[in-house]
Scaffold this motif. Structure first.
Motif, PDB file in Angstrom:
ATOM      1  N   ARG A 131       0.831  -1.203   0.000  1.00 20.75           N
ATOM      2  CA  ARG A 131       0.000   0.000   0.000  1.00 20.75           C
ATOM      3  C   ARG A 131       0.868   1.257   0.000  1.00 20.75           C
ATOM      4  NH1 ARG A 131      -2.947  -2.746   4.261  1.00 20.75           N
ATOM      5  NH2 ARG A 131      -4.802  -3.792   3.412  1.00 20.75           N
ATOM      6  N   ALA A 132       1.958   1.233   0.748  1.00 21.84           N
ATOM      7  CA  ALA A 132       2.837   2.402   0.807  1.00 21.84           C
ATOM      8  C   ALA A 132       3.435   2.703  -0.557  1.00 21.84           C
ATOM      9  CB  ALA A 132       3.943   2.172   1.837  1.00 21.84           C
ATOM     10  N   ARG A 133       3.787   1.656  -1.311  1.00 27.96           N
ATOM     11  CA  ARG A 133       4.302   1.876  -2.664  1.00 27.96           C
ATOM     12  C   ARG A 133       3.243   2.568  -3.521  1.00 27.96           C
ATOM     13  NH1 ARG A 133       6.088  -3.746  -2.389  1.00 27.96           N
ATOM     14  NH2 ARG A 133       8.314  -3.845  -1.928  1.00 27.96           N
ATOM     15  N   ILE A 134       2.037   2.012  -3.475  1.00 30.50           N
ATOM     16  CA  ILE A 134       0.966   2.551  -4.314  1.00 30.50           C
ATOM     17  C   ILE A 134       0.580   3.951  -3.862  1.00 30.50           C
ATOM     18  CG2 ILE A 134      -1.452   2.234  -5.009  1.00 30.50           C
ATOM     19  CD1 ILE A 134      -0.937  -0.814  -4.826  1.00 30.50           C
ATOM     20  N   PHE A 135       0.497   4.199  -2.569  1.00 33.57           N
ATOM     21  CA  PHE A 135       0.110   5.511  -2.054  1.00 33.57           C
ATOM     22  C   PHE A 135       1.064   6.625  -2.494  1.00 33.57           C
ATOM     23  CE2 PHE A 135      -2.687   4.119   1.703  1.00 33.57           C
ATOM     24  CZ  PHE A 135      -3.814   4.717   1.177  1.00 33.57           C
ATOM     25  N   GLY A 136       2.338   6.340  -2.692  1.00 30.22           N
ATOM     26  CA  GLY A 136       3.209   7.456  -3.029  1.00 30.22           C
ATOM     27  C   GLY A 136       4.630   7.133  -3.410  1.00 30.22           C
ATOM     28  N   LEU A 137       5.169   6.030  -2.924  1.00 31.06           N
ATOM     29  CA  LEU A 137       6.573   5.734  -3.209  1.00 31.06           C
ATOM     30  C   LEU A 137       6.803   5.490  -4.692  1.00 31.06           C
ATOM     31  CD1 LEU A 137       7.462   3.426  -0.161  1.00 31.06           C
ATOM     32  CD2 LEU A 137       7.678   5.922  -0.380  1.00 31.06           C
ATOM     33  N   ASN A 138       5.851   4.835  -5.350  1.00 30.95           N
ATOM     34  CA  ASN A 138       6.003   4.580  -6.784  1.00 30.95           C
ATOM     35  C   ASN A 138       5.997   5.873  -7.588  1.00 30.95           C
ATOM     36  OD1 ASN A 138       6.009   1.853  -6.199  1.00 30.95           O
ATOM     37  ND2 ASN A 138       3.890   1.503  -6.814  1.00 30.95           N
ATOM     38  N   ALA A 139       5.044   6.754  -7.293  1.00 34.58           N
ATOM     39  CA  ALA A 139       4.939   8.014  -8.037  1.00 34.58           C
ATOM     40  C   ALA A 139       6.109   8.936  -7.737  1.00 34.58           C
ATOM     41  CB  ALA A 139       3.627   8.716  -7.713  1.00 34.58           C
ATOM     42  N   ALA A 140       6.653   8.853  -6.530  1.00 36.34           N
ATOM     43  CA  ALA A 140       7.808   9.698  -6.189  1.00 36.34           C
ATOM     44  C   ALA A 140       8.967   9.424  -7.131  1.00 36.34           C
ATOM     45  CB  ALA A 140       8.219   9.450  -4.739  1.00 36.34           C
ATOM     46  N   LYS A 141       9.157   8.165  -7.474  1.00 35.73           N
ATOM     47  CA  LYS A 141      10.226   7.805  -8.418  1.00 35.73           C
ATOM     48  C   LYS A 141       9.962   8.429  -9.781  1.00 35.73           C
ATOM     49  CE  LYS A 141      10.103   3.753 -10.266  1.00 35.73           C
ATOM     50  NZ  LYS A 141      10.135   2.283 -10.500  1.00 35.73           N
ATOM     51  N   VAL A 142       8.713   8.362 -10.228  1.00 41.14           N
ATOM     52  CA  VAL A 142       8.355   8.907 -11.541  1.00 41.14           C
ATOM     53  C   VAL A 142       8.597  10.417 -11.586  1.00 41.14           C
ATOM     54  CG1 VAL A 142       6.447   9.305 -13.145  1.00 41.14           C
ATOM     55  CG2 VAL A 142       6.642   7.111 -11.977  1.00 41.14           C
ATOM     56  N   TYR A 143       8.225  11.109 -10.509  1.00 39.88           N
ATOM     57  CA  TYR A 143       8.316  12.570 -10.498  1.00 39.88           C
ATOM     58  C   TYR A 143       9.623  13.094  -9.901  1.00 39.88           C
ATOM     59  CZ  TYR A 143       3.593  13.146 -12.226  1.00 39.88           C
ATOM     60  OH  TYR A 143       2.480  13.147 -13.028  1.00 39.88           O
ATOM     61  N   GLY A 144      10.554  12.209  -9.626  1.00 40.99           N
ATOM     62  CA  GLY A 144      11.868  12.627  -9.163  1.00 40.99           C
ATOM     63  C   GLY A 144      11.880  13.212  -7.771  1.00 40.99           C
ATOM     64  N   LEU A 145      10.975  12.750  -6.909  1.00 40.75           N
ATOM     65  CA  LEU A 145      10.914  13.235  -5.534  1.00 40.75           C
ATOM     66  C   LEU A 145      11.549  12.222  -4.589  1.00 40.75           C
ATOM     67  CD1 LEU A 145       7.218  14.530  -5.405  1.00 40.75           C
ATOM     68  CD2 LEU A 145       9.284  15.817  -5.990  1.00 40.75           C
ATOM     69  N   THR A 146      12.086  12.717  -3.497  1.00 46.70           N
ATOM     70  CA  THR A 146      12.607  11.859  -2.438  1.00 46.70           C
ATOM     71  C   THR A 146      11.615  11.899  -1.284  1.00 46.70           C
ATOM     72  OG1 THR A 146      14.881  12.399  -3.075  1.00 46.70           O
ATOM     73  CG2 THR A 146      14.557  11.397  -0.905  1.00 46.70           C
ATOM     74  N   PRO A 147      10.836  10.853  -1.084  1.00 50.42           N
ATOM     75  CA  PRO A 147       9.753  10.895  -0.104  1.00 50.42           C
ATOM     76  C   PRO A 147      10.181  11.315   1.295  1.00 50.42           C
ATOM     77  CG  PRO A 147       9.530   8.967  -1.478  1.00 50.42           C
ATOM     78  CD  PRO A 147      10.842   9.584  -1.828  1.00 50.42           C
ATOM     79  N   THR A 148      11.322  10.818   1.755  1.00 46.42           N
ATOM     80  CA  THR A 148      11.742  11.163   3.116  1.00 46.42           C
ATOM     81  C   THR A 148      12.017  12.653   3.247  1.00 46.42           C
ATOM     82  OG1 THR A 148      14.008  10.532   2.511  1.00 46.42           O
ATOM     83  CG2 THR A 148      12.661   8.892   3.666  1.00 46.42           C
ATOM     84  N   GLU A 149      12.618  13.247   2.215  1.00 42.96           N
ATOM     85  CA  GLU A 149      12.899  14.682   2.260  1.00 42.96           C
ATOM     86  C   GLU A 149      11.614  15.490   2.160  1.00 42.96           C
ATOM     87  OE1 GLU A 149      15.748  15.821  -0.628  1.00 42.96           O
ATOM     88  OE2 GLU A 149      17.339  14.528   0.160  1.00 42.96           O
ATOM     89  N   VAL A 150      10.709  15.091   1.262  1.00 39.41           N
ATOM     90  CA  VAL A 150       9.441  15.808   1.124  1.00 39.41           C
ATOM     91  C   VAL A 150       8.631  15.672   2.401  1.00 39.41           C
ATOM     92  CG1 VAL A 150       7.276  15.945  -0.158  1.00 39.41           C
ATOM     93  CG2 VAL A 150       9.405  15.519  -1.385  1.00 39.41           C
ATOM     94  N   LYS A 151       8.575  14.483   2.960  1.00 38.54           N
ATOM     95  CA  LYS A 151       7.811  14.249   4.177  1.00 38.54           C
ATOM     96  C   LYS A 151       8.383  15.061   5.336  1.00 38.54           C
ATOM     97  CE  LYS A 151       4.419  11.734   6.013  1.00 38.54           C
ATOM     98  NZ  LYS A 151       3.030  11.742   5.509  1.00 38.54           N
ATOM     99  N   ARG A 152       9.694  15.148   5.384  1.00 37.19           N
ATOM    100  CA  ARG A 152      10.326  15.929   6.448  1.00 37.19           C
ATOM    101  C   ARG A 152       9.931  17.398   6.343  1.00 37.19           C
ATOM    102  NH1 ARG A 152      15.377  15.174   5.128  1.00 37.19           N
ATOM    103  NH2 ARG A 152      15.380  13.072   5.996  1.00 37.19           N
TER     104      ARG A 152
END
Length: 457
Positions: A395-416
Motif C-alpha cells: 500500500r505504501a508503494r501505491i500511495f506514493g513511493l512509486n509516483a515519487a520515483k516517476v516525479y523525481g521526488l525523495t519521499p523522506t525529504e518531502v515528508k520531512r
C-alpha cells in the motif's frame, strides 16, 4: 459545533453516483443502498454507546471504521466476498484502534497523481480555499498533481493559469513541495504541439496529460499514429518524459476504440526511456472486472494488460497504472476491486501502480485513502489468480513511493518538509476540531453530467 452537517446525515466514506465529468453517473446498486443504510444505523448505535452525537461520531476515526464494517456486512450479504475492508470489529468503538487502522495522520507518503481544481458551490473567490481544505486539511494527502480535462484551446474549463494560481496560493503557505502541474496536450488539434514549449518553459509542468479519445470533430488518435509519435518525440526533446494518458472511461461510442489501450504496449516498447502513466488504467464502468481473459477479447482493464503482454512489456518497466476514479468507483464493489487491483499489480508490477483520486470531483480524498488503507483481496482470489496480499508495504508503494520515483521526488525529504511547513501546522490545529463536509462535487445525474462542459446547455 459542527457547521457542515450538524445532524450527521452524511457518511465519512462516500458511496454515491458522483462522476468526474468524464463518464455518465452510475446509480447505486441495491447492495450499495443497503451498505449506506447499515452504516447510518451502526453510526447511530455506536454514537449512543460512546455518549456522543452522531455527527461527532462520524467525523471520528471510529466513524470511518464503523462505516467500512457496515459496507463489509452488506457486501457479504450480497455474495461479494472477493474483496473486503480488513479491520477489527472493535475499531467501530475503540478510538485508538480505529486511528491505527484508518488514520488520520498515518505515516505513509501520499502522492495523489490525479487531482483537479474545479468550480465548487462556494463560489469562484473561494475555490482555492475549498480545494486546500478538501485536499490538505481534510485528507492525509502530502502532494498532489493538478491535472486537466480535455478541451479545445479556446474553451478550457480550467486553464493552466488558474491551476498555477492554486499552486501560488499553496506556495504562499510555504507548501512549495505540495503541488505539481500537468500540461494538457492533444496533439491532434491545431496549436497543441506548438504550445508544449510554453507549458514547459513558463509553467514548470512535471508531466503531459493527453486524451487519445478526444480531438477535433470527436475523432481521437492513437499514440503510435504519426501525430502521437511527434508528441512523444517532442516530450523527449523537452526533457519532460512523463506522459499521462487517459484510457478507459470512454466519452461515448464515437471514439470508443481510442479509449482502449492497444497502443500503449507499442509505444512503451518503442520508447523505454519514457514513462507512460495510464490514467484510469483502461477501466470502463459498464465492464465487470473479472480475472484476466487471455483471449484478448475483453474490454476495460484487460485491454491494457493484453497490450503489455502482446508487446512483451515487462512488469515494473515504463508503464504505470493509475487509479483515479477507478478505485473510487470500485469501492462500491470490492470483488471487482480485488480483480482490478490484483490484475494491475501482477501485470504492471508492484512498483508501477499509482495512487490517484480524481478529487476534488469527489470532495476530499480522505475516504478513498481510508478505504484503501484497509482493503484486502480475499485469500481465495489470491490463491486462484496469483494476486498479491495487500500488505502495508505494498500500500505504501501505491500511495506514493512509486509516483515519487516517476516525479523525481525523495519521499523522506518531502515528508520531512511537509511535516513542519505552515500547511501541516494549520492542519494540526484544524484537526483539534475538524469539520469535514463529506460532500462530492461531480455530477450525480445524466442531466448534470451533460452540463459539465456546457454550463449554458
Amino acid at each position: 459545533m459542527h457547521d457542515s452537517d450538524p445532524e450527521g446525515k452524511r457518511l465519512p466514506i462516500k458511496l454515491d453516483s458522483a462522476s468526474n465529468g468524464e463518464f455518465a453517473p452510475v446509480a447505486l446498486w441495491p447492495a450499495n443502498i443497503e451498505a449506506n443504510r447499515l452504516a447510518h444505523e451502526a453510526a447511530a448505535t455506536n454514537a449512543k454507546r460512546l455518549g456522543c452525537s452522531k455527527r461527532a461520531f462520524l467525523t471520528s476515526s471510529c466513524g470511518a471504521a464503523s462505516t467500512l464494517l457496515a459496507f463489509n456486512a452488506a457486501n457479504a450479504a450480497a455474495g461479494r466476498a472477493g474483496g473486503f475492508f480488513e479491520l477489527p470489529r472493535d475499531a467501530a468503538q475503540d478510538m485508538q484502534l480505529a486511528r491505527a487502522q484508518v488514520g488520520p495522520v498515518k505515516q505513509e507518503f501520499i502522492l495523489d497523481v490525479q487531482g483537479h481544481f474545479i468550480d465548487t458551490p462556494k463560489g469562484n473567490s473561494k475555490n482555492a480555499e475549498v480545494f486546500l481544505k478538501d485536499v490538505f486539511m481534510d485528507s492525509d494527502t502530502d502532494v498532489m498533481v493538478l491535472s486537466f480535462v480535455p478541451s479545445a484551446r479556446d474553451a478550457e474549463p480550467v486553464t493552466i493559469q488558474a491551476a498555477d494560481e492554486v499552486r501560488r496560493l499553496v506556495d504562499k503557505l510555504e507548501g512549495t513541495h505540495r503541488l505539481l502541474l500537468h500540461g494538457r496536450v492533444n496533439p491532434n488539434q491545431p496549436g497543441d504541439l506548438e504550445g508544449m514549449d510554453e507549458l514547459h518553459e513558463k509553467w514548470r509542468i512535471s508531466a503531459w496529460k493527453t486524451y487519445t479519445q478526444y480531438g477535433p470533430e470527436g475523432k481521437g488518435y492513437f499514440l503510435h499514429d504519426d501525430v502521437g509519435i511527434r508528441f512523444i518525440e517532442k516530450a523527449r526533446a523537452l526533457g519532460v518524459k512523463n506522459i499521462c494518458i487517459h484510457k478507459g472511461l470512454p466519452f461515448g461510442q464515437r471514439s470508443y476504440e481510442h479509449s482502449q489501450c492497444s497502443d500503449i504496449g507499442v509505444v512503451a516498447k518503442l520508447y523505454p526511456d519514457v514513462n507512460f502513466l495510464i490514467y484510469h488504467s483502461g477501466f470502463v464502468t459498464t465492464v465487470t472486472e473479472k480475472a484476466y481473459d487471455a483471449s484478448g477479447k475483453s474490454d476495460g482493464i484487460d485491454t491494457l494488460i493484453t497490450s503489455l503482454r502482446k508487446n512483451q512489456v515487462q512488469p515494473n518497466s515504463n508503464v504505470y497504472a493509475e487509479l483515479g476514479s477507478t478505485w473510487r468507483f470500485l469501492m462500491r464493489d470490492p470483488e471487482q476491486a480485488a480483480h482490478a487491483l490484483g490484475k494491475l499489480i501482477v501485470a504492471c508490477g508492484e512498483n508501477n501502480v499509482l495512487w490517484g483520486t480524481d478529487s476534488i470531483w469527489y470532495g476530499s480524498p480522505q475516504d478513498q485513502i481510508q478505504a484503501f488503507r484497509t482493503f484486502q483481496i480475499s485469500a481465495e482470489l489470491r490463491e486462484r489468480h496469483g494476486y498479491p496480499e495487500m500488505t502495508p508495504a505494498l500500500r505504501a508503494r501505491i500511495f506514493g513511493l512509486n509516483a515519487a520515483k516517476v516525479y523525481g521526488l525523495t519521499p523522506t525529504e518531502v515528508k520531512r518538509y511537509t511535516a513542519r511547513d505552515p500547511v501541516a501546522q494549520k492542519r494540526m490545529a484544524y484537526l483539534e476540531k475538524p469539520d469535514p463536509h463529506f460532500r462530492t462535487y461531480g455530477p450525480k445525474t445524466r442531466r448534470e453530467f451533460l452540463r459539465v462542459f456546457d454550463p449554458a446547455g
